[in-house]
Design an enzyme around this catalytic site. Structure first.
Site, mmCIF file in Angstrom:
data_model
loop_
_atom_site.group_PDB
_atom_site.id
_atom_site.type_symbol
_atom_site.label_atom_id
_atom_site.label_comp_id
_atom_site.label_asym_id
_atom_site.label_seq_id
_atom_site.Cartn_x
_atom_site.Cartn_y
_atom_site.Cartn_z
ATOM 1 N N ARG A 1 -4.493 -2.809 -0.042
ATOM 2 C CA ARG A 1 -5.159 -3.750 -0.959
ATOM 3 C C ARG A 1 -4.179 -4.470 -1.873
ATOM 4 N NH1 ARG A 1 -8.898 0.361 -1.851
ATOM 5 N NH2 ARG A 1 -10.612 0.104 -0.417
ATOM 6 N N TYR B 1 1.959 2.380 18.020
ATOM 7 C CA TYR B 1 2.230 3.777 17.691
ATOM 8 C C TYR B 1 3.699 3.895 17.314
ATOM 9 C CZ TYR B 1 -2.348 4.766 19.506
ATOM 10 O OH TYR B 1 -3.708 4.782 19.682
#
Length: 123
Positions: A63, A108
């Site tokens: 955020r 990954y």
């Protein structure tokens, strides 16, 4: 346009806020770059952590990035299966895209490459 899921995972060396933040941001940036998306394309992001990671909320780290204030983010604990990969942060990014499922690049990194070796080299 479809909603597609992009999977990702990364490991950290220790349970501390800075490592979790760095790994979270590295993973999110890699998913965005490898799939050529922007935050406004993202429907939501689900992040799980293994139960040995409790020093920070990965969603809170995301955020802080410019343009991410309206992206729905949620954290949860990964199912604690005995013998599973430790110190791991996993991502499920739901994105609005014209790409086919085959064109999605799952990411990954670090020790998490062991989770999906068939996808770990995809770029």
């Amino acid at each position: 346009m479809s909603v597609r899921g992009i999977r990702g995972a990364i490991t950290v060396d220790a349970n501390n806020a800075q490592e979790i933040a760095n790994a979270t941001l590295e993973m999110m940036r890699a998913i965005v770059a490898q799939n050529e998306i922007v935050p406004s394309d993202i429907s939501s992001v689900m992040i799980t952590v293994t139960n040995d990671l409790d020093a920070a909320f990965p969603a809170q780290c995301i955020r802080q990035l410019e343009g991410w204030e309206y992206v729905p983010l949620m954290c949860a604990l990964e199912v604690p299966v005995k013998g599973s990969l430790e110190l791991c942060i996993r991502f499920m990014v739901l994105v609005n895209t014209d790409k086919s499922q085959k064109e999605i690049n799952h990411v990954y990194l670090g020790g998490a490459q062991a989770l999906r070796p068939d996808l770990s080299n995809v770029k």
